[in-house]
Motif scaffolding. Structure first.
Motif, short mmCIF file in Angstrom:
data_model
loop_
_atom_site.label_atom_id
_atom_site.label_comp_id
_atom_site.label_asym_id
_atom_site.label_seq_id
_atom_site.Cartn_x
_atom_site.Cartn_y
_atom_site.Cartn_z
N VAL A 122 -8.01 2.53 -1.35
CA VAL A 122 -7.40 1.21 -1.52
C VAL A 122 -8.49 0.16 -1.51
O VAL A 122 -9.30 0.09 -0.58
CB VAL A 122 -6.38 0.90 -0.40
N LYS A 123 -8.49 -0.66 -2.55
CA LYS A 123 -9.42 -1.79 -2.64
C LYS A 123 -8.61 -3.07 -2.64
O LYS A 123 -7.85 -3.35 -3.57
CB LYS A 123 -10.25 -1.69 -3.92
N VAL A 124 -8.76 -3.85 -1.55
CA VAL A 124 -8.15 -5.17 -1.49
C VAL A 124 -9.16 -6.14 -2.09
O VAL A 124 -10.33 -6.17 -1.66
CB VAL A 124 -7.80 -5.56 -0.04
N ASN A 125 -8.74 -6.90 -3.08
CA ASN A 125 -9.65 -7.84 -3.72
C ASN A 125 -9.99 -8.99 -2.79
O ASN A 125 -9.27 -9.26 -1.82
CB ASN A 125 -9.05 -8.33 -5.03
N ASP A 126 -11.08 -9.66 -3.08
CA ASP A 126 -11.57 -10.72 -2.20
C ASP A 126 -10.56 -11.84 -1.99
O ASP A 126 -10.57 -12.50 -0.96
CB ASP A 126 -12.88 -11.31 -2.77
N ASP A 127 -9.64 -12.03 -2.95
CA ASP A 127 -8.63 -13.08 -2.80
C ASP A 127 -7.59 -12.73 -1.74
O ASP A 127 -6.82 -13.59 -1.30
CB ASP A 127 -7.96 -13.39 -4.14
N GLY A 128 -7.55 -11.45 -1.31
CA GLY A 128 -6.58 -11.02 -0.30
C GLY A 128 -5.15 -10.99 -0.80
O GLY A 128 -4.22 -10.75 -0.04
N LYS A 129 -4.95 -11.19 -2.10
CA LYS A 129 -3.61 -11.27 -2.67
C LYS A 129 -3.32 -10.15 -3.66
O LYS A 129 -2.18 -9.97 -4.07
CB LYS A 129 -3.41 -12.61 -3.38
N THR A 130 -4.35 -9.42 -4.07
CA THR A 130 -4.18 -8.32 -5.01
C THR A 130 -4.99 -7.12 -4.52
O THR A 130 -5.96 -7.28 -3.78
CB THR A 130 -4.63 -8.71 -6.43
N ALA A 131 -4.57 -5.95 -4.94
CA ALA A 131 -5.26 -4.73 -4.52
C ALA A 131 -4.99 -3.63 -5.54
O ALA A 131 -4.06 -3.73 -6.35
CB ALA A 131 -4.76 -4.29 -3.14
N VAL A 132 -5.80 -2.58 -5.48
CA VAL A 132 -5.60 -1.42 -6.34
C VAL A 132 -5.71 -0.17 -5.49
O VAL A 132 -6.57 -0.07 -4.61
CB VAL A 132 -6.59 -1.40 -7.53
N LEU A 133 -4.80 0.77 -5.73
CA LEU A 133 -4.81 2.07 -5.08
C LEU A 133 -5.13 3.11 -6.14
O LEU A 133 -4.56 3.08 -7.24
CB LEU A 133 -3.43 2.35 -4.46
N SER A 134 -6.04 4.02 -5.82
CA SER A 134 -6.39 5.13 -6.71
C SER A 134 -6.25 6.41 -5.92
O SER A 134 -6.75 6.50 -4.79
CB SER A 134 -7.83 5.00 -7.22
N ALA A 135 -5.58 7.41 -6.48
CA ALA A 135 -5.39 8.67 -5.77
C ALA A 135 -5.03 9.78 -6.73
O ALA A 135 -4.29 9.56 -7.69
CB ALA A 135 -4.28 8.54 -4.72
N PRO A 136 -5.53 10.99 -6.47
CA PRO A 136 -5.03 12.15 -7.21
C PRO A 136 -3.66 12.52 -6.67
O PRO A 136 -3.29 12.10 -5.57
CB PRO A 136 -6.06 13.24 -6.88
N TYR A 137 -2.88 13.27 -7.43
CA TYR A 137 -1.61 13.75 -6.89
C TYR A 137 -1.45 15.24 -7.14
O TYR A 137 -2.04 15.81 -8.05
CB TYR A 137 -0.41 12.99 -7.43
N VAL A 138 -0.63 15.82 -6.27
CA VAL A 138 -0.15 17.18 -6.44
C VAL A 138 1.36 17.09 -6.24
O VAL A 138 1.82 16.56 -5.22
CB VAL A 138 -0.76 18.16 -5.42
N ILE A 139 2.11 17.56 -7.21
CA ILE A 139 3.57 17.58 -7.09
C ILE A 139 3.99 19.04 -7.05
O ILE A 139 3.70 19.80 -7.97
CB ILE A 139 4.26 16.87 -8.26
N PHE A 159 -1.32 -3.67 -6.75
CA PHE A 159 -0.43 -4.32 -5.78
C PHE A 159 -0.64 -5.83 -5.80
O PHE A 159 -1.73 -6.32 -6.10
CB PHE A 159 -0.74 -3.81 -4.37
N ARG A 160 0.43 -6.53 -5.43
CA ARG A 160 0.38 -7.98 -5.26
C ARG A 160 0.99 -8.31 -3.90
O ARG A 160 2.06 -7.79 -3.55
CB ARG A 160 1.18 -8.65 -6.38
N LYS A 161 0.32 -9.17 -3.14
CA LYS A 161 0.85 -9.60 -1.84
C LYS A 161 1.83 -10.74 -2.09
O LYS A 161 1.50 -11.73 -2.74
CB LYS A 161 -0.27 -10.05 -0.91
N LEU A 167 3.67 -5.48 -2.68
CA LEU A 167 4.57 -4.84 -3.63
C LEU A 167 3.76 -4.32 -4.81
O LEU A 167 2.68 -4.83 -5.12
CB LEU A 167 5.63 -5.83 -4.13
N ILE A 168 4.30 -3.33 -5.48
CA ILE A 168 3.65 -2.74 -6.65
C ILE A 168 3.94 -3.63 -7.86
O ILE A 168 5.10 -3.89 -8.19
CB ILE A 168 4.17 -1.32 -6.90
#
Length: 177
Positions: A122-139, A159-161, A167-168
């Motif tokens: 998870v990377k929260v951007n410097d503005d503290g209002k947006t972020a990005v999540l990156s992850a592999p998945y296994v279903i 994501f947006r705060k 929220l996504i």
């Protein structure tokens, strides 16, 4: 969020992949993500939709050797927005709720399919209002006949705060080809 454009992946430096110093926000985002998987596996469409912004977008894509492209779907259940499990773009909470609800009916507990995401970044951007999540998945899932299936891929989630918390805003479900 823009359902008509695919933001192609690019190589990210470590300071673009994860945050240090935003521990509370990172934990909040990870909790939203865990609830997404729980609601998804439970067939709780309204629950999934509640985790997105009003104008949230979700796209199902193929990972074609590092390039993301639309695909024709891997599932068999047709929805008004494309084949369930692939080949569709969902725009807004109404479409999300319909897509993730339906059959089987919502359950208070996950059913026969389980989404797991190891190595969540998870990377929260410097503005503290947006972020990005990156992850592999296994279903991992089991059919009514007891047949097992495993699929792999990854998620890139923006994501947006908001006044309601994180929220996504835009999500890419990227299946390995």
């Amino acid at each position: 969020p823009n359902g008509d454009v695919i933001e192609q992946p690019r190589f990210l430096k470590k300071n673009e992949l994860f945050s240090q110093g935003h521990t509370g926000d990172v934990l909040d985002i990870q909790q939203v993500w865990a609830v997404y998987a729980f609601y998804n596996d439970s067939g709780n469409g309204e629950g999934v939709a509640s985790l997105f912004t009003e104008d949230g977008v979700l796209q199902h894509l193929w990972n074609n050797k590092g390039e993301w492209e639309p695909h024709g779907g891997v599932g068999s259940t047709q929805t008004p927005y494309g084949v369930k499990g692939g080949g569709c773009v969902l725009r807004g909470r109404k479409e999300l709720a319909h897509y993730f609800g339906g059959e089987p009916a919502a359950s208070p507990w996950p059913g026969w399919g389980h989404h797991t995401t190891p190595n969540v970044l998870v990377k929260v951007n410097d503005d503290g209002k947006t972020a990005v999540l990156s992850a592999p998945y296994v279903i991992a899932s089991t059919s009514e006949k007891g047949e097992s299936r495993i699929s792999t891929g990854g998620y890139r989630v923006f994501f947006r705060k908001t006044s309601d918390g994180w929220l996504i805003a835009e999500q890419y479900n990227v299946a390995d080809r």
